[in-house]
Design an enzyme around this catalytic site. Structure first.
Site, PDB file in Angstrom:
ATOM      1  N   CYS A 190       3.105   6.779  -3.179  1.00 55.45           N
ATOM      2  CA  CYS A 190       1.774   7.264  -3.557  1.00 55.45           C
ATOM      3  C   CYS A 190       1.790   8.775  -3.828  1.00 55.45           C
ATOM      4  O   CYS A 190       1.020   9.261  -4.648  1.00 55.45           O
ATOM      5  CB  CYS A 190       0.733   6.891  -2.509  1.00 55.45           C
ATOM      6  SG  CYS A 190       1.364   6.901  -0.846  1.00 55.45           S
ATOM      7  N   VAL A 215       4.859  -1.176  -4.066  1.00 60.74           N
ATOM      8  CA  VAL A 215       4.008  -1.192  -2.888  1.00 60.74           C
ATOM      9  C   VAL A 215       4.093   0.149  -2.180  1.00 60.74           C
ATOM     10  O   VAL A 215       5.194   0.655  -1.952  1.00 60.74           O
ATOM     11  CB  VAL A 215       4.477  -2.299  -1.911  1.00 60.74           C
ATOM     12  CG1 VAL A 215       3.548  -2.372  -0.703  1.00 60.74           C
ATOM     13  CG2 VAL A 215       4.556  -3.642  -2.609  1.00 60.74           C
ATOM     14  N   CYS A 216       2.952   0.729  -1.868  1.00 59.57           N
ATOM     15  CA  CYS A 216       2.978   1.976  -1.099  1.00 59.57           C
ATOM     16  C   CYS A 216       2.761   1.655   0.367  1.00 59.57           C
ATOM     17  O   CYS A 216       1.645   1.505   0.834  1.00 59.57           O
ATOM     18  CB  CYS A 216       1.928   2.974  -1.576  1.00 59.57           C
ATOM     19  SG  CYS A 216       2.179   4.595  -0.810  1.00 59.57           S
ATOM     20  N   LEU A 217       3.885   1.497   1.076  1.00 60.60           N
ATOM     21  CA  LEU A 217       3.813   1.234   2.507  1.00 60.60           C
ATOM     22  C   LEU A 217       4.835   2.175   3.132  1.00 60.60           C
ATOM     23  O   LEU A 217       6.014   2.128   2.783  1.00 60.60           O
ATOM     24  CB  LEU A 217       4.161  -0.243   2.778  1.00 60.60           C
ATOM     25  CG  LEU A 217       4.117  -0.695   4.237  1.00 60.60           C
ATOM     26  CD1 LEU A 217       2.701  -0.587   4.787  1.00 60.60           C
ATOM     27  CD2 LEU A 217       4.606  -2.135   4.360  1.00 60.60           C
TER      28      LEU A 217
END
Lengths: 446, 184
Positions: A208, B111-113
């Site tokens: 992100c 996926v941003c984990l």
């Protein structure tokens, strides 16, 4: 070309005279050099920065039977330090050119190149060498070769390693001004897997951050590499060795950097970030390789005690070097002895599970079992339990491809001091009465 | 050492004829550790695991999550796991195969984990990751956006976000993007 009388003068100083800090089995004498040249077979893994140095050093140290394996071709950027290569060699296999160049310069040495992946070779290929020298830049490759070398290791019934089954390795590694050289004698000194925790975790940026708030040039490059690539090339996977792919990532990274006003994106930084490259320094390679070649000579001839067992070198601010003696992981799955079990060939997998549940050294309940990548039985999840259940009624001997002795791995719950804990174990299985050998012969790896 | 090899040279033929070593396949330490992780999986009941390449390839598998609460209740989301031979030194690579309207999962399935990248530690395991993924569906998080648009809607208009998620899961367009139906 006749060999000049003084050619081995320096080597002979090490091999002809007795000494105090030699290995216990050192037998000085002229025969030793002949033996080194006749019987020692070295495999050099990697023909890059370290590999080039290693080949030269080993050839000049008296080794005559050398093989080298490398899957890469020569690139322009290699030429500043991989000194066996010339501009006209760009595009040719590194192993082949390196072997040829050293043979041209050092008479009498025979170097056999292997232009392939290390995984492409059978175990038999590796078993032929007396020592393996590693000049690699990845954890995966080291881990693989280590597992191969340790697979030759055998223990006697008292869990002592059998001298003749030990496949020594010398491992070199460099990153910029820093480097290490280590000696691995499987069964005696820690193997690569015993100390894998020494490696720092790889730096990975949160996705992100890359997508939303890039702050550095590396963020912009990783955005192009990890996110933008997939968005634009649906399904086509990125190949770091394809210059067109790299160029695309570079130009996208530049756009990204402009958008956020971030300076510093260059093509070489892009390569560096994407391929995890740290600038290599020729002198570091030379120093580390020299240490490795010397250790190889010491291991083979016994002319001196070996480095024990991990040398670190740092040339960043002045020069600092230190040798640390790491210790083995007692229960290492790769180099440890495991637990010896003698079985009848008729024992089924079901029966085997009962046996290891009752075995005083194991007391293992709910075991799941694998043999060389084959899943023999899984307790969970249900989908795997179902797929492997039919194996329970088969003899373990058959499931292990009718090999008279080999290693299998089990994991399950064990109760130590009344506390249940999960564990993963290596077992050495010996089947009784195969090939007319007595049990003890086989247990000691005759 | 050399002396040993002179002797060994002579013994080689004998040894080769005797019980041959089985050079079938090397099992990496990563595979062994993963095997243990898999056999000890304790999945939430809304989750299933499948091994498309059969029982002898545990390094590549799929986890299906059916959230039982929150915005994504009733949906079915498939994640592919690809595990490296140096696992757990390196985290598994996880992608979402189902196209999903989600602030922390982009349309390519990234996926941003945190535990998949910057916060991965070798003491973590497959179970931790599955719980982490599960958590993304019960608590989508607008602070770590991968799908910028979805994150903005979630932050500014949760009602709208909820209806966007519904529309995507039942199969349809959200803004200009088409989502296939994933309600089971």
């Amino acid at each position: 070309m006749a060999e000049s009388a003084g050619r081995w003068r320096d080597l002979d100083k090490l091999l002809l005279r007795p000494g105090n800090i030699v290995s216990p089995n050192f037998e000085p004498g002229p025969e030793l050099r002949d033996d080194l040249q006749t019987y020692a077979r070295v495999l050099v893994v990697g023909a890059g920065g370290l590999g080039c140095e290693l080949l030269k050093d080993l050839a000049l140290s008296g080794f005559r039977n050398i093989d080298v394996i490398d899957m890469d071709r020569i690139e322009v950027t290699n030429l500043n330090r991989q000194f066996l290569f010339r501009l006209q060699d760009v595009g040719k296999p590194k192993a082949e050119v390196a072997a040829m160049r050293v043979m041209e310069r050092v008479s009498g040495v025979n170097i056999v190149p292997h232009f392939c992946r290390i995984e492409d070779k059978e175990l038999d290929f590796y078993s032929d060498f007396t020592i393996i020298a590693l000049g690699l830049d990845s954890i995966e490759a080291r881990s693989y070769i280590n597992a191969v070398a340790c697979s030759f290791l055998e223990y006697d019934s008292d869990d002592n390693p059998l001298e003749e089954s030990i496949k020594p390795m010398v491992d070199g590694g460099t990153e910029g001004f820093k480097g290490h050289a280590r000696v691995i004698l499987p069964g005696k000194t820690p193997c690569f897997e015993c100390t894998i925790w020494l490696f720092p975790p790889q730096v990975k940026f949160p996705l992100c951050t890359l997508a939303e708030t890039p702050r550095t040039a590396a963020h912009c490059i990783e955005y192009a590499h990890l996110i933008k690539w997939d968005e634009v090339h649906s399904g086509k996977s990125f190949d770091a060795d394809d210059p067109e792919h790299m160029q695309w990532v570079f130009s996208e990274a530049v756009k990204r950097a402009e958008l956020f006003g971030i300076p510093g994106v260059t093509y070489s930084l892009t390569q560096g970030v994407v391929k995890n490259i740290i600038p290599a320094i020729a002198s570091t390679n030379a120093i580390i390789s020299a240490a490795c070649a010397l250790e190889a000579l010491k291991i083979m001839t016994g002319c001196s005690k070996t480095l024990s067992n991990y040398l670190t070198y740092n040339g960043l601010e002045g020069l600092h070097t230190k040798v640390t003696e790491f210790v083995r992981e007692k229960d290492c799955l790769v180099c440890g002895p495991g637990v010896l079990l003698e079985l009848d060939t008729s024992v089924t997998l079901q029966k085997f599970i009962e046996l290891i549940g009752e075995h005083p050294k194991l007391l293992l309940s709910k075991p799941s079992i694998t043999y060389r990548g084959k899943t023999l039985y899984m307790q969970a999840p249900p989908v795997l339990e179902e797929m492997t259940r039919s194996n329970l009624i088969l003899p373990l001997y058959d499931l292990m491809d009718k090999v008279s002795k080999d290693v299998i791995h089990v994991n399950g719950m064990t109760s130590k001091n009344d506390a249940k804990q999960s564990c993963l174990l290596k077992l050495r299985i010996v089947f009784k009465g195969i090939d007319g050998m007595t049990d003890m012969d086989m247990a000691s790896g005759a | 050492m050399i002396k040993l090899f002179k002797v060994k040279e002579k013994q080689r033929e004998i040894a080769e004829n005797a019980n041959g070593r089985a050079p079938v396949k090397k099992q990496s330490a990563g595979e062994l550790r993963l095997h243990k992780d898999i056999s000890e999986l304790n999945l939430p009941k809304s989750t299933t695991i499948a091994f498309p390449n059969g029982k002898d390839d545990l390094m590549n598998f799929e986890v299906t999550i059916r959230p039982d609460e929150g915005y994504y209740q009733g949906g079915m989301f498939v994640f592919t796991f690809s595990v490296s031979p140096i696992y757990p030194h390196e985290a598994p690579k996880v992608k979402c195969k189902t196209k999903v309207y989600h602030p922390n999962i982009d349309l390519e399935g990234n996926v941003c984990l945190n535990i998949l990248r910057e916060d991965w530690k070798p003491v973590l395991n497959i179970n931790t990751i599955v719980y982490g993924l599960h958590h993304l569906f019960t608590e989508p998080n607008h602070e770590d956006p991968l799908n910028h648009e979805a994150a903005t809607v979630l932050r500014e208009n949760p009602k709208q976000f909820e209806s966007n998620v519904r529309r995507a899961m039942t199969g349809g367009y959200v803004n200009q993007t088409y989502f296939t139906r994933c309600i089971c």
